[in-house]
Design a protein around this motif. Structure first.
Motif, PDB file in Angstrom:
ATOM      1  N   PHE A   1       0.831  -1.207   0.000  1.00 24.16           N
ATOM      2  CA  PHE A   1       0.000   0.000   0.000  1.00 24.16           C
ATOM      3  C   PHE A   1       0.862   1.252   0.000  1.00 24.16           C
ATOM      4  O   PHE A   1       0.697   2.138  -0.852  1.00 24.16           O
ATOM      5  CB  PHE A   1      -0.935   0.017   1.206  1.00 24.16           C
ATOM      6  N   TRP A   2       1.794   1.370   0.941  1.00 23.77           N
ATOM      7  CA  TRP A   2       2.514   2.626   1.124  1.00 23.77           C
ATOM      8  C   TRP A   2       3.516   2.885   0.013  1.00 23.77           C
ATOM      9  O   TRP A   2       3.751   4.035  -0.355  1.00 23.77           O
ATOM     10  CB  TRP A   2       3.165   2.671   2.505  1.00 23.77           C
ATOM     11  N   ASP A   3       4.091   1.850  -0.554  1.00 23.10           N
ATOM     12  CA  ASP A   3       4.962   2.061  -1.719  1.00 23.10           C
ATOM     13  C   ASP A   3       4.148   2.387  -2.961  1.00 23.10           C
ATOM     14  O   ASP A   3       4.683   2.905  -3.941  1.00 23.10           O
ATOM     15  CB  ASP A   3       5.821   0.810  -1.976  1.00 23.10           C
ATOM     16  N   GLY A   4       2.856   2.098  -2.911  1.00 19.54           N
ATOM     17  CA  GLY A   4       1.991   2.371  -4.046  1.00 19.54           C
ATOM     18  C   GLY A   4       1.282   3.703  -3.993  1.00 19.54           C
ATOM     19  O   GLY A   4       0.464   4.001  -4.880  1.00 19.54           O
ATOM     20  N   VAL A   5       1.546   4.521  -2.955  1.00 21.64           N
ATOM     21  CA  VAL A   5       0.929   5.854  -2.888  1.00 21.64           C
ATOM     22  C   VAL A   5       1.355   6.649  -4.114  1.00 21.64           C
ATOM     23  O   VAL A   5       2.534   6.672  -4.491  1.00 21.64           O
ATOM     24  CB  VAL A   5       1.359   6.572  -1.588  1.00 21.64           C
ATOM     25  N   ASP A   6       0.388   7.306  -4.757  1.00 19.80           N
ATOM     26  CA  ASP A   6       0.723   7.997  -6.006  1.00 19.80           C
ATOM     27  C   ASP A   6       1.792   9.049  -5.759  1.00 19.80           C
ATOM     28  O   ASP A   6       1.886   9.649  -4.681  1.00 19.80           O
ATOM     29  CB  ASP A   6      -0.535   8.615  -6.627  1.00 19.80           C
ATOM     30  N   GLU A   7       2.616   9.260  -6.759  1.00 22.37           N
ATOM     31  CA  GLU A   7       3.832  10.054  -6.601  1.00 22.37           C
ATOM     32  C   GLU A   7       3.538  11.492  -6.185  1.00 22.37           C
ATOM     33  O   GLU A   7       4.244  12.066  -5.343  1.00 22.37           O
ATOM     34  CB  GLU A   7       4.627  10.034  -7.905  1.00 22.37           C
ATOM     35  N   ARG A   8       2.508  12.082  -6.737  1.00 22.16           N
ATOM     36  CA  ARG A   8       2.203  13.477  -6.384  1.00 22.16           C
ATOM     37  C   ARG A   8       1.860  13.611  -4.911  1.00 22.16           C
ATOM     38  O   ARG A   8       2.332  14.534  -4.226  1.00 22.16           O
ATOM     39  CB  ARG A   8       1.052  13.990  -7.252  1.00 22.16           C
TER      40      ARG A   8
ATOM     41  N   ALA B   1      -5.766  11.287  -9.445  1.00 27.40           N
ATOM     42  CA  ALA B   1      -4.612  11.955  -8.843  1.00 27.40           C
ATOM     43  C   ALA B   1      -4.233  13.212  -9.611  1.00 27.40           C
ATOM     44  O   ALA B   1      -3.742  14.176  -9.030  1.00 27.40           O
ATOM     45  CB  ALA B   1      -3.426  10.995  -8.793  1.00 27.40           C
ATOM     46  N   GLN B   2      -4.445  13.215 -10.915  1.00 23.91           N
ATOM     47  CA  GLN B   2      -4.095  14.356 -11.741  1.00 23.91           C
ATOM     48  C   GLN B   2      -5.361  15.107 -12.136  1.00 23.91           C
ATOM     49  O   GLN B   2      -6.359  14.498 -12.521  1.00 23.91           O
ATOM     50  CB  GLN B   2      -3.349  13.896 -13.001  1.00 23.91           C
ATOM     51  N   HIS B   3      -5.311  16.414 -12.039  1.00 28.36           N
ATOM     52  CA  HIS B   3      -6.470  17.235 -12.355  1.00 28.36           C
ATOM     53  C   HIS B   3      -6.265  17.915 -13.700  1.00 28.36           C
ATOM     54  O   HIS B   3      -5.183  18.444 -13.970  1.00 28.36           O
ATOM     55  CB  HIS B   3      -6.688  18.291 -11.271  1.00 28.36           C
ATOM     56  N   PRO B   4      -7.263  17.932 -14.547  1.00 34.98           N
ATOM     57  CA  PRO B   4      -7.102  18.580 -15.843  1.00 34.98           C
ATOM     58  C   PRO B   4      -6.883  20.076 -15.691  1.00 34.98           C
ATOM     59  O   PRO B   4      -7.519  20.732 -14.870  1.00 34.98           O
ATOM     60  CB  PRO B   4      -8.436  18.293 -16.552  1.00 34.98           C
ATOM     61  N   ALA B   5      -5.963  20.601 -16.466  1.00 34.41           N
ATOM     62  CA  ALA B   5      -5.697  22.045 -16.441  1.00 34.41           C
ATOM     63  C   ALA B   5      -6.721  22.730 -17.329  1.00 34.41           C
ATOM     64  O   ALA B   5      -6.484  23.040 -18.486  1.00 34.41           O
ATOM     65  CB  ALA B   5      -4.274  22.328 -16.922  1.00 34.41           C
ATOM     66  N   SER B   6      -7.898  22.937 -16.774  1.00 30.98           N
ATOM     67  CA  SER B   6      -9.002  23.498 -17.562  1.00 30.98           C
ATOM     68  C   SER B   6      -9.738  24.509 -16.717  1.00 30.98           C
ATOM     69  O   SER B   6      -9.389  24.770 -15.567  1.00 30.98           O
ATOM     70  CB  SER B   6      -9.949  22.382 -18.011  1.00 30.98           C
ATOM     71  N   ALA B   7     -10.775  25.075 -17.303  1.00 32.98           N
ATOM     72  CA  ALA B   7     -11.589  26.048 -16.576  1.00 32.98           C
ATOM     73  C   ALA B   7     -12.296  25.362 -15.416  1.00 32.98           C
ATOM     74  O   ALA B   7     -12.465  24.146 -15.406  1.00 32.98           O
ATOM     75  CB  ALA B   7     -12.601  26.659 -17.526  1.00 32.98           C
ATOM     76  N   PRO B   8     -12.721  26.126 -14.395  1.00 35.91           N
ATOM     77  CA  PRO B   8     -13.468  25.535 -13.287  1.00 35.91           C
ATOM     78  C   PRO B   8     -14.713  24.821 -13.781  1.00 35.91           C
ATOM     79  O   PRO B   8     -15.228  25.117 -14.864  1.00 35.91           O
ATOM     80  CB  PRO B   8     -13.836  26.760 -12.423  1.00 35.91           C
ATOM     81  N   PRO B   9     -15.193  23.869 -13.010  1.00 34.99           N
ATOM     82  CA  PRO B   9     -16.358  23.092 -13.447  1.00 34.99           C
ATOM     83  C   PRO B   9     -17.583  23.973 -13.611  1.00 34.99           C
ATOM     84  O   PRO B   9     -17.762  24.961 -12.915  1.00 34.99           O
ATOM     85  CB  PRO B   9     -16.556  22.087 -12.310  1.00 34.99           C
ATOM     86  N   ALA B  10     -18.408  23.604 -14.559  1.00 35.70           N
ATOM     87  CA  ALA B  10     -19.646  24.341 -14.768  1.00 35.70           C
ATOM     88  C   ALA B  10     -20.618  24.066 -13.625  1.00 35.70           C
ATOM     89  O   ALA B  10     -20.560  23.026 -12.984  1.00 35.70           O
ATOM     90  CB  ALA B  10     -20.275  23.931 -16.094  1.00 35.70           C
ATOM     91  N   ALA B  11     -21.488  25.031 -13.377  1.00 39.52           N
ATOM     92  CA  ALA B  11     -22.512  24.830 -12.348  1.00 39.52           C
ATOM     93  C   ALA B  11     -23.423  23.681 -12.752  1.00 39.52           C
ATOM     94  O   ALA B  11     -23.690  23.464 -13.931  1.00 39.52           O
ATOM     95  CB  ALA B  11     -23.321  26.108 -12.157  1.00 39.52           C
ATOM     96  N   GLN B  12     -23.888  22.954 -11.764  1.00 32.77           N
ATOM     97  CA  GLN B  12     -24.780  21.834 -12.034  1.00 32.77           C
ATOM     98  C   GLN B  12     -26.160  22.358 -12.449  1.00 32.77           C
ATOM     99  O   GLN B  12     -26.714  23.257 -11.796  1.00 32.77           O
ATOM    100  CB  GLN B  12     -24.915  20.963 -10.788  1.00 32.77           C
ATOM    101  N   PRO B  13     -26.737  21.837 -13.522  1.00 36.67           N
ATOM    102  CA  PRO B  13     -28.078  22.292 -13.915  1.00 36.67           C
ATOM    103  C   PRO B  13     -29.115  21.903 -12.877  1.00 36.67           C
ATOM    104  O   PRO B  13     -29.042  20.826 -12.287  1.00 36.67           O
ATOM    105  CB  PRO B  13     -28.312  21.551 -15.242  1.00 36.67           C
TER     106      PRO B  13
END
Length: 617
Positions: free
Chosen positions: A32-39, A382-394
């Motif tokens: 588990f602990w060696d598998g923690v994502d690198e970021r 683990a990785q977030h897209p470098a994009s605009a903030p999420p749109a409001a939910q309809p």
């Protein structure tokens, strides 16, 4: 009510708590602990290393005693929270890399914790009522702070207890002794006000009960373990059974995370202890109504990162908001749209990060471990897209109306409108009956101000001397110049109509004179119509609060947009209007509303009916 009283108790009584259940992967689980994502690994190791050579924060007696002397609680809590933050980072770093240097750093933080005279926060301790200005270790008080601290010790022991025994022999035993003496034994030996009764819900209960469940697993042997667990399950059952069937939280969005969200944390622990029984009962059983509770945060959104801010909630989601808690709750309840909403909000942070890296109490070690697990398994990206903030939910066509707390939200033509009815005796109440709040393009321009920094006055008989709590700093009427009073006897009824709500404010003010407020939200914009004989009184005013400083625009008023949102143009029937602007110095209020807020005081010329209209421009 949300669930039947006894539903969780029945599940618990028919399940055998597994003594060997693993609540978190120990440091010895290298897969588990060696598998923690690198970021995540780099975040934890980097911050732990940055702190290691600095002096440990030390809460002082003068900061502790400042609460009864000056009303300040922030200085003591700041030092304490910084120390807890460093400790949990040290523990996580030691689990990732269990070297002697890292384990000794973690041991230092845990030793400082057990050397503390009290784990209770000064705002809650009963020593001041006994004339003392120092903590009294002979009479421990179990509060939120004690629950957080004992959980910090418990999760630390479950993670690195074996390794601590090798590098600091005796510390693990000391941790257990202090946990039992300071928290677990006092908890079962007396009744606590925060456990509530069958008629009153208290958000402390699930927060503390969930923390004590983990502490019982880590530190208590029979029969103490059974006593603690049974009482915690009973408390969680009582809390959930007292919530309304629509899943509403009268303390608002911000408190969902520290009440309902904490209950979901505790349910995850119970699910592990009962080998999946909680999940099974939530999917198709007596706990299925929990889905309404999980829907609440999404229902309160007015725009990406912004939420309805009635009561002591904040309008702007904090960067430390533990969105994975909602994601887990949504997955438990089978709500994919809520799960997607939680991930979108998490990705929309200015600085996507691991929860618990800030110094607050949004997330202790337990929530950090849950998020690390979700990141490592890929459940949370683990990785977030470098994009605009999420749109409001309809929203659904008719919007949202939660009858149990009298909150309605409706969206049209770029305007999102929040109305508040209910009563003035709610938890963390503000005197706000009949108030409106308006967001343009998802950004609140006519706000409910929400909470400021907590002080002694905040939870005293002087609460409603604080300007942001009063009805004359909410967008409400002042009939004959009168403000609202606190107490459940002051109420506002609400009826849903085709394009909004009709609010009856007759029982909202001491005079109890008829006042009907009709709020409509259509493709043409918003309209607020007030009808009352009291409009003829020369002292009557109608308050509209806005962020920033409004401007006169012909016969109307223009409220400048913020953060890329369009302006809000207000037109109204004949009335004199005055502006009163306040410079904002409180960090909580300033974070949401900027450097100044203004209230507009309208004196209608009409004798019986007055209307204001708004549209985005």
């Amino acid at each position: 009510m949300l669930i039947r009283r006894g539903a969780l108790l029945d599940l618990w009584s028919h399940s055998e708590a597994a003594d060997d259940a693993i609540l978190a992967a120990p440091a010895s689980d290298r897969v588990f602990w060696d598998g923690v994502d690198e970021r995540t690994r780099l975040l934890i190791i980097g911050e732990a290393d940055r702190l290691r050579d600095a002096a440990w924060p030390q809460p002082r007696l003068q900061d502790w005693s400042a609460y009864p002397r000056t009303g300040d609680r922030s200085a003591y809590e700041h030092a304490l929270f910084l120390r807890n933050r460093r400790t949990r980072l040290a523990v996580l770093a030691a689990a990732i890399e269990p070297t002697e240097e890292r384990l000794l750093e973690a041991a230092d933080g845990l030793w400082l914790k057990v050397e503390q005279s009290t784990w209770c926060w000064p705002a809650h301790d009963d020593v001041f009522s006994r004339g003392l200005r120092v903590p009294d270790p002979r009479h421990p008080f179990v509060d939120l702070g004690a629950g957080e601290d004992v959980a910090l010790l418990a999760w630390s022991t479950l993670l690195i207890g074996t390794e601590l025994e090798q590098h600091a022999p005796g510390l693990r035993e000391r941790l257990g002794h202090e946990a039992r003496t300071c928290v677990l034994e006092p908890f079962v030996e007396r009744a606590w006000h925060w456990e509530g009764d069958e008629g009153h819900v208290h958000n402390w209960a699930p927060w503390i009960h969930g923390n004590l469940l983990v502490a019982a697993v880590a530190f208590a042997a029979p029969p103490l373990r059974a006593r603690v667990m049974d009482r915690c399950v009973d408390g969680l059952d009582r809390y959930l059974a007292q919530l309304p069937a629509d899943g509403a939280i009268d303390e608002g969005f911000g408190y969902w995370w520290q009440g309902a969200g904490r209950a979901f944390d505790a349910l995850a622990v119970l699910d592990t202890l009962t080998d999946g029984s909680v999940a099974a009962e939530t999917r198709d059983g007596a706990l299925a109504p929990l889905a309404e509770l999980a829907r609440f945060p999404q229902r309160m959104q007015v725009g990406p990162g912004w939420f309805a801010s009635f009561s002591d909630a904040e309008a702007r989601a904090d960067e430390g908001t533990p969105w994975h808690v909602l994601h887990r709750a949504a997955m438990l309840c089978g709500l994919p749209e809520v799960a997607e909403f939680a991930l979108a909000e998490r990705a929309g942070r200015e600085e996507p990060s691991l929860c618990g890296l800030d110094e607050g109490v949004h997330a202790g070690l337990g929530r950090m471990l849950a998020e690390i697990s979700d990141l490592s398994s890929g459940v949370v990206p683990a990785q977030h897209p470098a994009s605009a903030p999420p749109a409001a939910q309809p929203r659904a066509k008719d919007g949202v109306f939660l009858a149990s707390i009298g909150v309605g939200i409706r969206e049209r033509a770029g305007l999102t409108v929040v109305v508040k009815s209910g009563h003035n005796g709610e938890n963390h109440n503000h005197n706000d009956l009949g108030s409106i709040a308006v967001a343009v393009d998802g950004i609140p321009l006519l706000p409910d101000l929400g909470r400021a920094t907590y002080r002694a006055e905040t939870f005293s008989d002087r609460r409603y001397e604080l300007w942001n709590m009063r009805s004359d700093w909410h967008s409400t009427p002042l009939p004959r110049g009168a403000a609202q009073l606190p107490g459940a006897q002051w109420r506002a009824g609400a009826a849903v109509i085709d394009d909004g709500w009709r609010l009856d404010l007759t029982e909202s003010y001491p005079g109890r004179e008829r006042w009907i407020r009709t709020v409509r939200v259509t493709d043409a914009g918003i309209s607020v119509r007030d009808e009352s004989e009291v409009l003829a009184d020369p002292a009557t005013r109608i308050v509209v609060v806005c962020a920033g400083a409004p401007e006169r625009a012909g016969d109307g008023v223009r409220v400048p947009g913020r953060a890329g949102a369009r302006d809000l143009l207000l037109n109204f029937e004949a009335a004199d209007v005055q502006f009163e602007t306040v410079e904002v110095d409180d960090p909580y209020l300033r974070r949401s509303w900027g450097e100044r807020v203004t209230r507009m005081l309208f004196a209608p010329a009409s004798a019986r009916m007055w209307e204001m209209r708004g549209e985005a421009r």
